[in-house]
Design a protein around this motif. Structure first.
Motif, PDB file in Angstrom:
ATOM      1  N   VAL A 283       0.851  -1.200   0.000  1.00 45.69           N
ATOM      2  CA  VAL A 283       0.000   0.000   0.000  1.00 45.69           C
ATOM      3  C   VAL A 283       0.882   1.244   0.000  1.00 45.69           C
ATOM      4  O   VAL A 283       0.650   2.190  -0.767  1.00 45.69           O
ATOM      5  CB  VAL A 283      -0.964   0.009   1.214  1.00 45.69           C
ATOM      6  CG1 VAL A 283      -1.637   1.350   1.374  1.00 45.69           C
ATOM      7  CG2 VAL A 283      -2.005  -1.092   1.078  1.00 45.69           C
ATOM      8  N   LEU A 284       1.892   1.261   0.857  1.00 46.63           N
ATOM      9  CA  LEU A 284       2.811   2.402   0.898  1.00 46.63           C
ATOM     10  C   LEU A 284       3.556   2.575  -0.424  1.00 46.63           C
ATOM     11  O   LEU A 284       3.709   3.701  -0.909  1.00 46.63           O
ATOM     12  CB  LEU A 284       3.807   2.234   2.034  1.00 46.63           C
ATOM     13  CG  LEU A 284       3.242   2.455   3.427  1.00 46.63           C
ATOM     14  CD1 LEU A 284       4.282   2.079   4.471  1.00 46.63           C
ATOM     15  CD2 LEU A 284       2.808   3.892   3.606  1.00 46.63           C
ATOM     16  N   ALA A 285       3.998   1.490  -1.003  1.00 48.11           N
ATOM     17  CA  ALA A 285       4.716   1.576  -2.273  1.00 48.11           C
ATOM     18  C   ALA A 285       3.807   2.125  -3.376  1.00 48.11           C
ATOM     19  O   ALA A 285       4.237   2.955  -4.179  1.00 48.11           O
ATOM     20  CB  ALA A 285       5.250   0.202  -2.660  1.00 48.11           C
ATOM     21  N   ALA A 286       2.553   1.702  -3.391  1.00 46.47           N
ATOM     22  CA  ALA A 286       1.611   2.182  -4.406  1.00 46.47           C
ATOM     23  C   ALA A 286       1.312   3.674  -4.219  1.00 46.47           C
ATOM     24  O   ALA A 286       1.138   4.394  -5.201  1.00 46.47           O
ATOM     25  CB  ALA A 286       0.320   1.380  -4.331  1.00 46.47           C
ATOM     26  N   ARG A 287       1.260   4.137  -2.985  1.00 46.04           N
ATOM     27  CA  ARG A 287       1.005   5.556  -2.725  1.00 46.04           C
ATOM     28  C   ARG A 287       2.137   6.433  -3.212  1.00 46.04           C
ATOM     29  O   ARG A 287       1.945   7.596  -3.518  1.00 46.04           O
ATOM     30  CB  ARG A 287       0.811   5.803  -1.223  1.00 46.04           C
ATOM     31  CG  ARG A 287      -0.503   5.333  -0.700  1.00 46.04           C
ATOM     32  CD  ARG A 287      -0.625   5.705   0.758  1.00 46.04           C
ATOM     33  NE  ARG A 287      -1.866   5.246   1.331  1.00 46.04           N
ATOM     34  CZ  ARG A 287      -2.224   5.501   2.581  1.00 46.04           C
ATOM     35  NH1 ARG A 287      -1.435   6.200   3.378  1.00 46.04           N
ATOM     36  NH2 ARG A 287      -3.367   5.067   3.045  1.00 46.04           N
ATOM     37  N   GLN A 288       3.337   5.892  -3.288  1.00 47.14           N
ATOM     38  CA  GLN A 288       4.489   6.675  -3.704  1.00 47.14           C
ATOM     39  C   GLN A 288       4.583   6.819  -5.209  1.00 47.14           C
ATOM     40  O   GLN A 288       5.351   7.629  -5.708  1.00 47.14           O
ATOM     41  CB  GLN A 288       5.776   6.068  -3.152  1.00 47.14           C
ATOM     42  CG  GLN A 288       5.864   6.190  -1.654  1.00 47.14           C
ATOM     43  CD  GLN A 288       7.154   5.621  -1.106  1.00 47.14           C
ATOM     44  OE1 GLN A 288       8.111   5.412  -1.819  1.00 47.14           O
ATOM     45  NE2 GLN A 288       7.176   5.365   0.189  1.00 47.14           N
ATOM     46  N   GLN A 289       3.831   6.023  -5.963  1.00 44.12           N
ATOM     47  CA  GLN A 289       3.907   6.074  -7.431  1.00 44.12           C
ATOM     48  C   GLN A 289       2.913   7.069  -7.991  1.00 44.12           C
ATOM     49  O   GLN A 289       1.983   7.456  -7.485  1.00 44.12           O
ATOM     50  CB  GLN A 289       3.657   4.706  -8.009  1.00 44.12           C
ATOM     51  CG  GLN A 289       4.751   3.752  -7.611  1.00 44.12           C
ATOM     52  CD  GLN A 289       4.562   2.364  -8.158  1.00 44.12           C
ATOM     53  OE1 GLN A 289       3.619   2.083  -8.882  1.00 44.12           O
ATOM     54  NE2 GLN A 289       5.458   1.476  -7.816  1.00 44.12           N
TER      55      GLN A 289
END
Length: 74
Positions: free
Chosen positions: A68-74
């Motif tokens: 979830v955190l990785a997706a928010r950064q994209q």
């Protein structure tokens, strides 16, 4: 830290693993249930306790929260 417009409060070891929580979850009133980034529900009573140092080693990082955190950064 702001990620995708939401403030990430912290990673926290709980009885169900080490999860990521938005800042609002950390500040919620005692006796409530809040959701980790992955949707796992945790009592604010548990979330607001200081986790023992060994819990940071013992509890596995939730990879769903991580995604979830990785997706928010994209």
């Amino acid at each position: 830290m702001l990620v995708g417009g939401a403030k990430i409060g912290r990673w926290q070891p709980t009885s169900v693993g080490r999860h990521g929580f938005d800042a609002a979850a950390r500040r919620a009133d005692p006796g409530l249930v809040v959701e980790a980034l992955c949707g796992v529900e945790v009592s604010t009573d548990e979330l607001q306790q200081i986790a023992p140092e060994v819990a940071w080693i013992r509890e596995k990082t939730c990879m769903d929260c991580w995604r979830v955190l990785a997706a928010r950064q994209q």
